[in-house]
Design a protein around this motif. Structure first.
Motif, PDB file in Angstrom:
ATOM      1  N   ALA A 162      19.883  28.266  37.855  1.00  0.00           N
ATOM      2  CA  ALA A 162      20.605  28.288  36.582  1.00  0.00           C
ATOM      3  C   ALA A 162      21.780  29.259  36.595  1.00  0.00           C
ATOM      4  N   ASP A 163      21.782  30.199  37.549  1.00  0.00           N
ATOM      5  CA  ASP A 163      22.831  31.222  37.590  1.00  0.00           C
ATOM      6  C   ASP A 163      23.907  30.952  38.640  1.00  0.00           C
ATOM      7  N   VAL A 164      23.818  29.821  39.334  1.00  0.00           N
ATOM      8  CA  VAL A 164      24.733  29.557  40.444  1.00  0.00           C
ATOM      9  C   VAL A 164      26.186  29.505  39.977  1.00  0.00           C
ATOM     10  N   GLU A 165      26.460  28.795  38.886  1.00  0.00           N
ATOM     11  CA  GLU A 165      27.843  28.669  38.410  1.00  0.00           C
ATOM     12  C   GLU A 165      28.396  30.034  38.009  1.00  0.00           C
ATOM     13  N   THR A 166      27.594  30.812  37.299  1.00  0.00           N
ATOM     14  CA  THR A 166      28.010  32.162  36.920  1.00  0.00           C
ATOM     15  C   THR A 166      28.278  33.009  38.158  1.00  0.00           C
ATOM     16  N   GLY A 167      27.408  32.891  39.154  1.00  0.00           N
ATOM     17  CA  GLY A 167      27.564  33.652  40.391  1.00  0.00           C
ATOM     18  C   GLY A 167      28.837  33.305  41.131  1.00  0.00           C
ATOM     19  N   GLU A 168      29.202  32.036  41.130  1.00  0.00           N
ATOM     20  CA  GLU A 168      30.423  31.632  41.829  1.00  0.00           C
ATOM     21  C   GLU A 168      31.663  32.211  41.157  1.00  0.00           C
ATOM     22  N   VAL A 169      31.673  32.251  39.818  1.00  0.00           N
ATOM     23  CA  VAL A 169      32.783  32.886  39.091  1.00  0.00           C
ATOM     24  C   VAL A 169      32.836  34.373  39.421  1.00  0.00           C
ATOM     25  N   ALA A 170      31.666  35.004  39.450  1.00  0.00           N
ATOM     26  CA  ALA A 170      31.603  36.436  39.737  1.00  0.00           C
ATOM     27  C   ALA A 170      32.097  36.743  41.142  1.00  0.00           C
ATOM     28  N   ILE A 171      31.768  35.894  42.104  1.00  0.00           N
ATOM     29  CA  ILE A 171      32.242  36.089  43.475  1.00  0.00           C
ATOM     30  C   ILE A 171      33.759  35.964  43.533  1.00  0.00           C
ATOM     31  N   SER A 172      34.291  34.929  42.875  1.00  0.00           N
ATOM     32  CA  SER A 172      35.732  34.707  42.901  1.00  0.00           C
ATOM     33  C   SER A 172      36.486  35.889  42.286  1.00  0.00           C
ATOM     34  N   GLU A 173      36.030  36.334  41.118  1.00  0.00           N
ATOM     35  CA  GLU A 173      36.728  37.430  40.451  1.00  0.00           C
ATOM     36  C   GLU A 173      36.459  38.762  41.146  1.00  0.00           C
ATOM     37  N   GLY A 174      35.255  38.942  41.667  1.00  0.00           N
ATOM     38  CA  GLY A 174      34.946  40.164  42.405  1.00  0.00           C
ATOM     39  C   GLY A 174      35.775  40.282  43.670  1.00  0.00           C
ATOM     40  N   ALA A 175      35.969  39.154  44.363  1.00  0.00           N
ATOM     41  CA  ALA A 175      36.782  39.175  45.584  1.00  0.00           C
ATOM     42  C   ALA A 175      38.236  39.494  45.263  1.00  0.00           C
ATOM     43  N   ALA A 176      38.753  38.929  44.162  1.00  0.00           N
ATOM     44  CA  ALA A 176      40.132  39.223  43.762  1.00  0.00           C
ATOM     45  C   ALA A 176      40.282  40.703  43.430  1.00  0.00           C
ATOM     46  N   LEU A 177      39.329  41.246  42.703  1.00  0.00           N
ATOM     47  CA  LEU A 177      39.392  42.648  42.335  1.00  0.00           C
ATOM     48  C   LEU A 177      39.270  43.535  43.578  1.00  0.00           C
ATOM     49  N   ALA A 178      38.365  43.151  44.484  1.00  0.00           N
ATOM     50  CA  ALA A 178      38.203  43.921  45.722  1.00  0.00           C
ATOM     51  C   ALA A 178      39.473  43.888  46.561  1.00  0.00           C
ATOM     52  N   ASN A 179      40.156  42.748  46.586  1.00  0.00           N
ATOM     53  CA  ASN A 179      41.430  42.668  47.301  1.00  0.00           C
ATOM     54  C   ASN A 179      42.470  43.592  46.676  1.00  0.00           C
ATOM     55  N   GLY A 180      42.445  43.664  45.346  1.00  0.00           N
ATOM     56  CA  GLY A 180      43.359  44.572  44.664  1.00  0.00           C
ATOM     57  C   GLY A 180      43.091  46.024  45.011  1.00  0.00           C
ATOM     58  N   VAL A 181      41.816  46.396  45.057  1.00  0.00           N
ATOM     59  CA  VAL A 181      41.447  47.763  45.429  1.00  0.00           C
ATOM     60  C   VAL A 181      41.874  48.054  46.866  1.00  0.00           C
ATOM     61  N   SER A 182      41.632  47.111  47.772  1.00  0.00           N
ATOM     62  CA  SER A 182      42.013  47.302  49.175  1.00  0.00           C
ATOM     63  C   SER A 182      43.528  47.432  49.327  1.00  0.00           C
ATOM     64  N   THR A 183      44.278  46.656  48.538  1.00  0.00           N
ATOM     65  CA  THR A 183      45.740  46.774  48.547  1.00  0.00           C
ATOM     66  C   THR A 183      46.165  48.184  48.164  1.00  0.00           C
ATOM     67  N   ALA A 184      45.575  48.699  47.086  1.00  0.00           N
ATOM     68  CA  ALA A 184      45.905  50.049  46.628  1.00  0.00           C
ATOM     69  C   ALA A 184      45.524  51.093  47.673  1.00  0.00           C
ATOM     70  N   ARG A 185      44.381  50.915  48.317  1.00  0.00           N
ATOM     71  CA  ARG A 185      43.935  51.876  49.335  1.00  0.00           C
ATOM     72  C   ARG A 185      44.858  51.844  50.557  1.00  0.00           C
ATOM     73  N   ASP A 186      45.229  50.650  50.971  1.00  0.00           N
ATOM     74  CA  ASP A 186      46.136  50.532  52.120  1.00  0.00           C
ATOM     75  C   ASP A 186      47.459  51.239  51.854  1.00  0.00           C
ATOM     76  N   LEU A 187      48.036  50.991  50.684  1.00  0.00           N
ATOM     77  CA  LEU A 187      49.325  51.617  50.347  1.00  0.00           C
ATOM     78  C   LEU A 187      49.186  53.133  50.272  1.00  0.00           C
ATOM     79  N   GLY A 188      48.096  53.603  49.666  1.00  0.00           N
ATOM     80  CA  GLY A 188      47.889  55.034  49.545  1.00  0.00           C
ATOM     81  C   GLY A 188      47.686  55.722  50.879  1.00  0.00           C
ATOM     82  N   ASN A 189      47.025  55.048  51.801  1.00  0.00           N
ATOM     83  CA  ASN A 189      46.692  55.661  53.094  1.00  0.00           C
ATOM     84  C   ASN A 189      47.855  55.657  54.081  1.00  0.00           C
ATOM     85  N   LEU A 190      48.856  54.829  53.840  1.00  0.00           N
ATOM     86  CA  LEU A 190      50.011  54.819  54.740  1.00  0.00           C
ATOM     87  C   LEU A 190      50.744  56.157  54.690  1.00  0.00           C
ATOM     88  N   PRO A 191      51.296  56.614  55.813  1.00  0.00           N
ATOM     89  CA  PRO A 191      52.046  57.869  55.806  1.00  0.00           C
ATOM     90  C   PRO A 191      53.382  57.697  55.089  1.00  0.00           C
TER      91      PRO A 191
END
Length: 493
Positions: A162-191
């Motif tokens: 019953a939670d599969v559809e909700t889980g798929e939305v959560a994965i999609s949005e979680g991955a987008a948010l995680a990509n955003g965090v990784s983008t910020a970390r990459d930029l911050g860590n560059l010299p």
């Protein structure tokens, strides 16, 4: 990293490693299912005292009879009262530490409602995705010989049918948010010799090229001069690297909808200027652009999610270096607003670039404006490294941001913005001075910014204590991408 949903019963899951939770003196439903299938194997190790189920405890079991998975990793939850958001995140981190050490390529998490109090399937699943990406993050772009790639490439999340559809939305949005965090970390860590103001501008242009919903415009110093941005340009006077005012627009709603505006401080290196900083740990001043990095990370997440609203990001990017052309303590400059500023300390430069950017954004007729900046060391003294400082001229906006902070555990704490503090900025020679002395330094910095934000709802996030870690774990954290992204998600509800 790939994420997918599974809805098989735990004992039938074909996995290299199955992560299941146990509490102190109790088994969660997935753990009970495995215990029954294995004729009490899990109960036996608990009764033997090999694991007690305390929070963060782990124990790896191999070859359980009646269980299809090759390994089962028991993860302790502690008592019922200990199952809060923070301990859930720590548990995920503990599990991933084990998974990295055993070099498995795939793992399945079976964490049900019992894993954390008062959180639903969507929250648990999204947090698992965000925490997994964060824990597996490595910055090795500048190494001639990067380490061996991590073997864990796929994470499955076991949910009820019953939670599969909700889980798929959560994965999609979680991955987008995680990509955003990784983008910020990459930029911050560059010299700082790589991540210059022009580099930030190029990254914004590349992001716009990747997403049709984004458009980018970059203002050069000549254009800023015509606009009267004397405050911003005073910061960059001592360096040969030109300042950039980066404007990134996301269109997810109709043209008539007012945009939410994010403003990022992008000082790609801060020496303090003529008010030179001490040499110790000055290398960490490459992180003085983490406000800009978090804004670009948030725009990455928003574009990937396709949120139905309009967002404008404005980044004031500059270097602050001393030279014969540098601004001197005592100089007076005129901001884009027409207000004059006596610069008593050239190391209080973030507010000088932000005030002109905050004046500039009024042209967008914004629904709200949130600026993000590594602004004051005083914020670290006040709040440490756990919470970002929040100040606002609008109680409703402050509440919305605090709600987003609580939901994402990207913590923030509101400080007062009373008129009583404004007098600390009084100047004998200009409309204001750029520092208010040692008392209440975070508040007086926000008081300074508030003089340029009277036309709209505005909030300020001081991330000086949360944008990066020092010491052995030195590196950018990616905050406040989760907070800002959730704030924008909530505006679409």
């Amino acid at each position: 990293m790939e994420f997918e949903i599974s809805s098989d019963v735990p004992q039938q899951l074909d996995s290299e490693c199955l992560v299941v939770a146990i509490g102190e003196g109790s088994l969660t439903a997935p753990a009970r299912a495995l215990d029954e299938a294995s004729q009490g194997a899990i109960s036996q190790v608990i009764e033997a005292g090999d694991i007690k189920g305390k929070k963060g405890q782990t124990m790896l079991l191999r070859g359980l009879p009646g269980v299809k998975a090759r390994r089962v990793l028991l993860l302790g939850l502690g008592t019922d009262e200990q199952r809060n958001d923070s301990n859930f995140q720590k548990g995920i981190k503990a599990a991933l530490t084990v998974l990295k050490s055993i070099n498995c390529t795939e793992a399945t998490f079976c964490l049900d409602d019992a894993a954390v109090n008062d959180r639903d399937c969507y929250w648990r699943t999204r947090q698992l995705v965000e925490q997994a990406v964060a824990e597996l993050y490595r910055f090795e772009q500048m190494k001639s010989k990067p380490g061996d790639p991590l073997s864990l490439a796929r994470v499955r999340i076991n949910l009820d049918e019953a939670d599969v559809e909700t889980g798929e939305v959560a994965i999609s949005e979680g991955a987008a948010l995680a990509n955003g965090v990784s983008t910020a970390r990459d930029l911050g860590n560059l010299p700082a010799n790589v991540c210059t103001p022009r580099y930030l501008a190029d990254q914004a242009r590349e992001l716009a090229e990747q997403h049709p919903s984004l458009s980018c415009q970059v203002l050069e110093e000549d254009e800023m001069r015509k606009l009267g941005m004397g405050s911003l340009l005073s910061v960059t006077a001592g360096t040969e690297e030109p300042a950039q005012l980066i404007v990134l627009e996301y269109r997810g709603a109709s043209e008539g909808d007012k945009p939410h505006v994010l403003v990022g401080k992008g000082i790609t290196f801060d020496s303090g200027g003529i008010s030179l900083k001490p040499g110790e740990a000055m290398d960490e001043m490459k992180y003085d652009m983490c406000g800009a990095a978090s804004v670009l990370g948030t725009m990455t997440a928003v574009a990937e999610m396709g949120l139905p609203l309009n967002v404008v990001a404005v980044i004031a990017a500059a270097e602050n270096l001393p030279s014969g052309h540098a601004t001197k303590p005592g100089d007076i400059v005129t901001s884009m607003s027409g207000q004059t500023i006596e610069i008593l300390n050239t190391d209080a430069e973030g507010r000088l670039v932000l005030c002109d950017a905050l004046t500039y954004v009024a042209r967008f007729n914004p629904a709200s404006v949130v600026d993000v900046a590594t602004l004051t060391g005083a914020c670290i003294l006040a709040l440490g490294h756990k919470a970002s400082g929040l100040l606002s001229n609008d109680d409703g906006l402050a509440g919305e941001l605090l709600d987003a902070a609580a939901y994402t555990t990207d913590k923030a704490w509101r400080l007062p913005l009373w008129d009583d503090y404004q007098e600390q900025l009084d100047s004998n020679f200009a409309d204001m001075q750029n520092i208010g002395g040692r008392p209440a330094g975070t508040i007086t910095a926000a008081c300074f910014l508030s003089r340029f934000t009277k036309e709209y709802r505005w909030a300020h996030l001081d991330i000086a204590g949360t944008a990066w870690q020092s010491g052995k774990q030195k590196g950018a954290t990616g905050r406040c991408v989760p907070l800002l992204t959730q704030y924008l998600i909530d505006r679409t509800a």
